[in-house]
Design a protein around this motif. Structure first.
Motif, PDB file in Angstrom:
ATOM      1  N   GLU A   4       2.264  15.319  21.814  1.00 49.08           N
ATOM      2  CA  GLU A   4       2.439  16.418  20.868  1.00 49.08           C
ATOM      3  C   GLU A   4       3.469  16.066  19.800  1.00 49.08           C
ATOM      4  N   ASN A   5       4.569  15.446  20.222  1.00 51.36           N
ATOM      5  CA  ASN A   5       5.560  14.966  19.263  1.00 51.36           C
ATOM      6  C   ASN A   5       5.221  13.526  18.917  1.00 51.36           C
ATOM      7  N   LEU A   6       5.304  13.219  17.650  1.00 53.34           N
ATOM      8  CA  LEU A   6       4.819  11.921  17.205  1.00 53.34           C
ATOM      9  C   LEU A   6       5.723  11.348  16.119  1.00 53.34           C
ATOM     10  N   ARG A   7       5.953  10.044  16.196  1.00 56.90           N
ATOM     11  CA  ARG A   7       6.651   9.335  15.117  1.00 56.90           C
ATOM     12  C   ARG A   7       5.767   8.191  14.674  1.00 56.90           C
ATOM     13  N   LEU A   8       5.491   8.162  13.380  1.00 55.15           N
ATOM     14  CA  LEU A   8       4.720   7.074  12.805  1.00 55.15           C
ATOM     15  C   LEU A   8       5.547   6.382  11.736  1.00 55.15           C
ATOM     16  N   TYR A   9       5.457   5.047  11.723  1.00 55.91           N
ATOM     17  CA  TYR A   9       6.035   4.277  10.629  1.00 55.91           C
ATOM     18  C   TYR A   9       5.034   4.371   9.490  1.00 55.91           C
ATOM     19  N   THR A  10       5.517   4.568   8.280  1.00 53.14           N
ATOM     20  CA  THR A  10       4.598   4.863   7.186  1.00 53.14           C
ATOM     21  C   THR A  10       4.761   3.916   6.009  1.00 53.14           C
ATOM     22  N   PHE A  11       3.730   3.926   5.189  1.00 54.86           N
ATOM     23  CA  PHE A  11       3.740   3.191   3.926  1.00 54.86           C
ATOM     24  C   PHE A  11       3.045   4.078   2.903  1.00 54.86           C
ATOM     25  N   LEU A  12       3.731   4.367   1.803  1.00 54.28           N
ATOM     26  CA  LEU A  12       3.173   5.193   0.735  1.00 54.28           C
ATOM     27  C   LEU A  12       2.628   4.281  -0.353  1.00 54.28           C
ATOM     28  N   GLN A  13       1.318   4.337  -0.548  1.00 55.97           N
ATOM     29  CA  GLN A  13       0.684   3.528  -1.586  1.00 55.97           C
ATOM     30  C   GLN A  13       0.467   4.419  -2.811  1.00 55.97           C
ATOM     31  N   ILE A  14       1.067   4.000  -3.915  1.00 54.73           N
ATOM     32  CA  ILE A  14       0.965   4.781  -5.150  1.00 54.73           C
ATOM     33  C   ILE A  14       0.073   4.039  -6.129  1.00 54.73           C
ATOM     34  N   LYS A  15      -0.976   4.729  -6.558  1.00 54.25           N
ATOM     35  CA  LYS A  15      -1.892   4.197  -7.563  1.00 54.25           C
ATOM     36  C   LYS A  15      -1.965   5.210  -8.701  1.00 54.25           C
ATOM     37  N   ASP A  16      -2.619   4.839  -9.773  1.00 57.26           N
ATOM     38  CA  ASP A  16      -2.758   5.747 -10.913  1.00 57.26           C
ATOM     39  C   ASP A  16      -3.455   7.050 -10.533  1.00 57.26           C
ATOM     40  N   ASP A  17      -4.454   6.946  -9.657  1.00 57.37           N
ATOM     41  CA  ASP A  17      -5.259   8.122  -9.332  1.00 57.37           C
ATOM     42  C   ASP A  17      -4.945   8.768  -7.984  1.00 57.37           C
ATOM     43  N   ALA A  18      -4.037   8.189  -7.198  1.00 57.66           N
ATOM     44  CA  ALA A  18      -3.760   8.763  -5.881  1.00 57.66           C
ATOM     45  C   ALA A  18      -2.461   8.254  -5.274  1.00 57.66           C
ATOM     46  N   HIS A  19      -1.867   9.100  -4.456  1.00 54.90           N
ATOM     47  CA  HIS A  19      -0.735   8.712  -3.607  1.00 54.90           C
ATOM     48  C   HIS A  19      -1.259   8.836  -2.182  1.00 54.90           C
ATOM     49  N   THR A  20      -1.315   7.733  -1.469  1.00 50.15           N
ATOM     50  CA  THR A  20      -1.901   7.727  -0.129  1.00 50.15           C
ATOM     51  C   THR A  20      -0.857   7.284   0.879  1.00 50.15           C
ATOM     52  N   PHE A  44      -0.087   5.979   4.578  1.00 49.48           N
ATOM     53  CA  PHE A  44      -0.678   5.310   5.729  1.00 49.48           C
ATOM     54  C   PHE A  44       0.349   5.317   6.859  1.00 49.48           C
ATOM     55  N   GLY A  45      -0.110   5.567   8.088  1.00 46.16           N
ATOM     56  CA  GLY A  45       0.791   5.613   9.238  1.00 46.16           C
ATOM     57  C   GLY A  45       0.422   4.591  10.292  1.00 46.16           C
ATOM     58  N   PHE A  46       1.462   4.102  10.993  1.00 50.17           N
ATOM     59  CA  PHE A  46       1.271   3.037  11.983  1.00 50.17           C
ATOM     60  C   PHE A  46       2.102   3.339  13.215  1.00 50.17           C
ATOM     61  N   ILE A  47       1.571   3.031  14.368  1.00 50.20           N
ATOM     62  CA  ILE A  47       2.252   3.308  15.627  1.00 50.20           C
ATOM     63  C   ILE A  47       3.456   2.389  15.833  1.00 50.20           C
ATOM     64  N   ASP A  48       3.420   1.179  15.266  1.00 53.06           N
ATOM     65  CA  ASP A  48       4.558   0.269  15.411  1.00 53.06           C
ATOM     66  C   ASP A  48       4.806  -0.496  14.113  1.00 53.06           C
ATOM     67  N   LYS A  49       5.964  -1.112  14.037  1.00 53.54           N
ATOM     68  CA  LYS A  49       6.373  -1.808  12.809  1.00 53.54           C
ATOM     69  C   LYS A  49       5.537  -3.054  12.540  1.00 53.54           C
ATOM     70  N   VAL A  50       5.059  -3.714  13.595  1.00 56.36           N
ATOM     71  CA  VAL A  50       4.250  -4.924  13.412  1.00 56.36           C
ATOM     72  C   VAL A  50       2.965  -4.581  12.662  1.00 56.36           C
ATOM     73  N   GLU A  51       2.334  -3.476  13.061  1.00 56.82           N
ATOM     74  CA  GLU A  51       1.098  -3.075  12.383  1.00 56.82           C
ATOM     75  C   GLU A  51       1.384  -2.741  10.916  1.00 56.82           C
ATOM     76  N   ARG A  52       2.496  -2.064  10.657  1.00 51.09           N
ATOM     77  CA  ARG A  52       2.849  -1.725   9.270  1.00 51.09           C
ATOM     78  C   ARG A  52       3.098  -2.996   8.441  1.00 51.09           C
ATOM     79  N   GLU A  53       3.808  -3.964   9.008  1.00 53.67           N
ATOM     80  CA  GLU A  53       4.074  -5.203   8.273  1.00 53.67           C
ATOM     81  C   GLU A  53       2.789  -5.982   8.010  1.00 53.67           C
ATOM     82  N   LEU A  54       1.885  -5.974   8.975  1.00 52.68           N
ATOM     83  CA  LEU A  54       0.586  -6.619   8.773  1.00 52.68           C
ATOM     84  C   LEU A  54      -0.188  -5.942   7.651  1.00 52.68           C
ATOM     85  N   PHE A  55      -0.134  -4.611   7.620  1.00 50.11           N
ATOM     86  CA  PHE A  55      -0.788  -3.849   6.559  1.00 50.11           C
ATOM     87  C   PHE A  55      -0.238  -4.267   5.192  1.00 50.11           C
ATOM     88  N   LYS A  56       1.085  -4.354   5.101  1.00 47.94           N
ATOM     89  CA  LYS A  56       1.720  -4.742   3.831  1.00 47.94           C
ATOM     90  C   LYS A  56       1.298  -6.161   3.421  1.00 47.94           C
TER      91      LYS A  56
END
Length: 193
Positions: A42-58, A60-72
């Protein structure tokens, strides 16, 4: 910009979650890997990355830092956007993806839906050196492209051996004899394990 979000999980689908953080509901795009790791907490912490483009701010959430770094790393590759990177992370676990990149295993990366030969090669070309340095992958396993090794590893796992230990043994066998048959690999591995 937004490094992590912690709060109460309000809604969850295979592609996104909504987390209530002090009365504000954040819609966060997630991979299937993260979805599977969340479970029913029920309680959740996600590591996030905010992708900003001309047409959208999106977000993205990741369960761990390794997944977030891979995404980047993935979105730094020309032709790989946020949704493609999320698709890649949904198709494999981070540890396996790291190994694919480290081993220059383009064929396995190509098996991921939406990834062609050129994109797979570009991912390897752009990220292999970074992955090897960042994640201290000093020994690249030869077993990834060898179907005999895959079959032998599967058999050893069925027999109760830990895959990581078996991979090292099979790797040493293949270094000595790259053309070893499945039976030879298993027989030699059983002597060493």
């Amino acid at each position: 910009m937004i490094a992590q979000i912690q709060g109460r999980l309000i809604e969850k689908t295979a592609t996104e979650v909504i987390i209530d953080c002090h009365g504000v509901g954040y819609q966060i795009n997630i991979s299937l890997y993260t979805y599977a790791q969340i479970g029913s907490s029920e309680n959740l912490r996600l590591y996030t990355f905010l992708q900003i483009k001309d047409d959208a701010h999106t977000l993205f959430g990741f369960i761990d830092k390794v997944e977030r770094e891979l995404f980047k790393l993935l979105i730094s590759v020309s032709g790989v956007g946020g949704n493609t990177a999320r698709n890649i992370l949904s198709s494999t676990i981070p540890k396996e993806l790291l190994q694919m990149i480290a081993n220059a295993d383009a064929k396995s990366i190509q098996r991921i839906k939406g990834i062609g030969a050129k994109t797979a090669q570009r991912i390897i070309l752009d990220l292999q050196e970074k992955v090897l340095k960042l994640y201290n992958i000093d020994e690249v396993l030869l077993t990834v492209n060898n179907t005999n090794a895959d079959e032998a590893l599967s058999a050893l796992e069925v027999l109760g051996f830990v895959r990581k230990t078996a991979e090292k043994v099979v790797d040493s066998i293949l270094k000595a004899n790259p053309e070893a048959s499945v039976e030879d690999i298993i027989k030699q591995a059983l002597k060493k394990l």
